[in-house]
Write an enzyme that holds these catalytic residues in place. Structure first.
Site, PDB file in Angstrom:
ATOM      1  CG  ASP A   1      12.095   9.431 -16.534  1.00  0.00           C
ATOM      2  OD1 ASP A   1      12.115  10.067 -15.460  1.00  0.00           O
ATOM      3  OD2 ASP A   1      11.728   8.245 -16.601  1.00  0.00           O
TER       4      ASP A   1
ATOM      5  CD  GLU B   1      10.775   6.806 -11.173  1.00  0.00           C
ATOM      6  OE1 GLU B   1      10.811   5.831 -10.399  1.00  0.00           O
ATOM      7  OE2 GLU B   1       9.842   6.974 -11.973  1.00  0.00           O
ATOM      8  CD  GLU B   2       7.684   6.571 -14.968  1.00  0.00           C
ATOM      9  OE1 GLU B   2       7.445   5.419 -14.580  1.00  0.00           O
ATOM     10  OE2 GLU B   2       7.002   7.567 -14.644  1.00  0.00           O
TER      11      GLU B   2
ATOM     12  NE  ARG C   1       4.013   4.066   6.060  1.00  0.00           N
ATOM     13  CZ  ARG C   1       2.912   3.805   6.784  1.00  0.00           C
ATOM     14  NH1 ARG C   1       1.758   4.357   6.467  1.00  0.00           N
ATOM     15  NH2 ARG C   1       2.955   2.997   7.823  1.00  0.00           N
TER      16      ARG C   1
ATOM     17  CG  HIS D   1       2.216   5.746 -15.230  1.00  0.00           C
ATOM     18  ND1 HIS D   1       3.012   4.618 -15.153  1.00  0.00           N
ATOM     19  CD2 HIS D   1       2.955   6.748 -14.695  1.00  0.00           C
ATOM     20  CE1 HIS D   1       4.173   4.937 -14.598  1.00  0.00           C
ATOM     21  NE2 HIS D   1       4.153   6.225 -14.299  1.00  0.00           N
TER      22      HIS D   1
HETATM   23 ZN   LIG Z   1       5.651   7.068 -13.259  1.00  0.00          ZN
HETATM   24 ZN   LIG Z   2       6.857   9.369 -11.486  1.00  0.00          ZN
END
Ligand SMILES: [Zn+2]
Ligand SMILES: [Zn+2]
Length: 391
Positions: A79, A136-137, A176, A361
């Site tokens: 996305d 995802e966002e 990590r 972003h």
């Molecule tokens: Zn993002």
């Molecule tokens: Zn992302």
């Protein structure tokens, strides 16, 4: 063992795919063209395709040339964001107001590159599932895929994710064990006062003044309530209210986000916001409503899979270019839901663009195409190393 030569030969193809995806960004659960693009490519490689999980989700399934009971999943997100792109290059967004500003165009491409190579070579024993998820966002497409039965339909031993990371040099990995990214909560406080003439405030109850005190007082949660050695963020990101020069409005709305790495800290923030908002409103004679949503849990890497993935990254780029103790970030990821369901590892792949202002972003961001074969090689080696033919 550096970048896989055969994958390096795909560089021009992968760059073309990535730029095509960049030019047609689609946002949460509307990734129809992207989903068609991914499914078409996978089918072209001879990979079995399953569509429809979380709507636009695509899962490709490939078996190695030798039998094996093991299975792993590799995940990319498809996305884009609601951002008006400010780049001027040829592949800039043609979907006004939408933009691949988080590099998910690159993620999708790298996983397609690995899928193409693995379908050609099938030099492993077992099954790999290529997961291409929507939304995802903000909207949790990963959560929806898991809820839709992702791991019941496609059982795996472990699951792996990757995000491009502009703050690391190109081709460097950061990872990590344990919490890698934070939980993501949102809050909305509606302050209800009493509207009045701006010149006669004593006839009303001012929600803006009350709200301003709430914003200030919320800063005390992290500084005074969370232990100094624990980490948390409470950020106010929106303050809406009022329409006229001379009117004190009836109400205002304050919105923001909270981040932390541990449930006990996350659990302590919502009641603290409520206590402060209620208390401040009461002292000013106003009332309030609080909406608080827990969107994503923290992204927590499991030890065995993280050690394994780090070793694979070292095979691809060299041990000196893999930081196994990379700093945590207060960003968040809905891959967290897949890691709640299965052991696995989420890794950052350096893009090196941050120095020149290319950060995630940002309206000028563009995925670094140089890193496509590195990420695709990491994916391919992960499969070949996790499920070797000669084990
Ligand atoms: Zn993002
Ligand atoms: Zn992302």
């Amino acid at each position: 063992m550096p970048i896989i030569n055969r994958i390096a030969e795909f560089q021009a193809d992968m760059t073309a795919w990535r730029r095509d995806l960049h030019a047609y960004p689609e946002t949460a659960f509307e990734e129809h063209r992207t989903s068609d693009f991914v499914a078409g490519k996978l089918e072209g490689f001879g990979i079995a395709v399953h569509r429809g999980l979380a709507g636009t989700g695509v899962v490709g399934t490939l078996k190695g040339s030798a039998p094996g009971s093991r299975a792993i999943a590799l995940r990319a997100d498809m996305d884009a964001l609601h951002i008006l792109e400010e780049n001027g290059f040829a592949h800039k967004s043609r979907n006004q107001g939408k933009m691949h500003a988080c590099g998910h165009d690159g993620h999708t491409t790298m996983l397609l590159g690995a899928a193409r190579y693995l379908a050609e070579t099938r030099n492993f024993a077992g099954t790999v599932h290529f997961i291409f998820q929507p939304a995802e966002e903000n909207e949790g497409g990963g959560r929806v895929m898991v809820a839709d039965g992702l791991f019941e339909k496609f059982p795996v031993d472990s699951v792996f994710g990757m995000h491009n990371w502009p703050h690391l040099p190109p081709g460097q990995f950061g990872v990590r064990t344990g919490p890698m990214m934070a939980s993501y909560d949102i809050f909305e406080i509606t302050v209800i006062g009493k509207g009045s003439h701006g010149a006669m405030p004593h006839h009303g109850i001012d929600p803006l003044l009350t709200g301003a005190h709430i914003v200030t007082a919320l800063q005390s949660i992290v500084s005074r309530n969370v232990a100094p050695l624990d980490a948390a963020v409470v950020s106010v990101t929106q303050f809406h209210g009022g329409d006229a020069w001379n009117v004190i409005p009836e109400s205002c709305v304050i919105r923001g986000t909270c981040r932390s790495f541990e449930p006990r800290i996350q659990d302590s923030i919502e009641p603290a916001i409520r206590r402060i908002a209620e208390g401040v409103c009461q002292s000013f004679g106003a009332t309030m409503m609080l909406r608080y949503e827990r969107r994503y849990p923290p992204t927590i890497n499991t030890a065995v899979e993280t050690d394994f993935a780090s070793g694979v990254a070292e095979q691809v780029v060299g041990a000196e270019r893999v930081d196994r103790n990379y700093s945590q970030t207060m960003g968040s990821e809905d891959f967290a839901f897949m890691l709640q369901a299965k052991p696995g590892c989420y890794i950052f792949l350096g893009g090196g663009t941050a120095e020149k202002g290319g950060v995630l972003h940002n309206a000028h961001y563009d995925f670094n195409d140089e890193t496509l074969p590195i990420g695709a090689s990491y994916w391919a080696r992960l499969v070949e190393t996790a499920m070797p033919r000669s084990a």
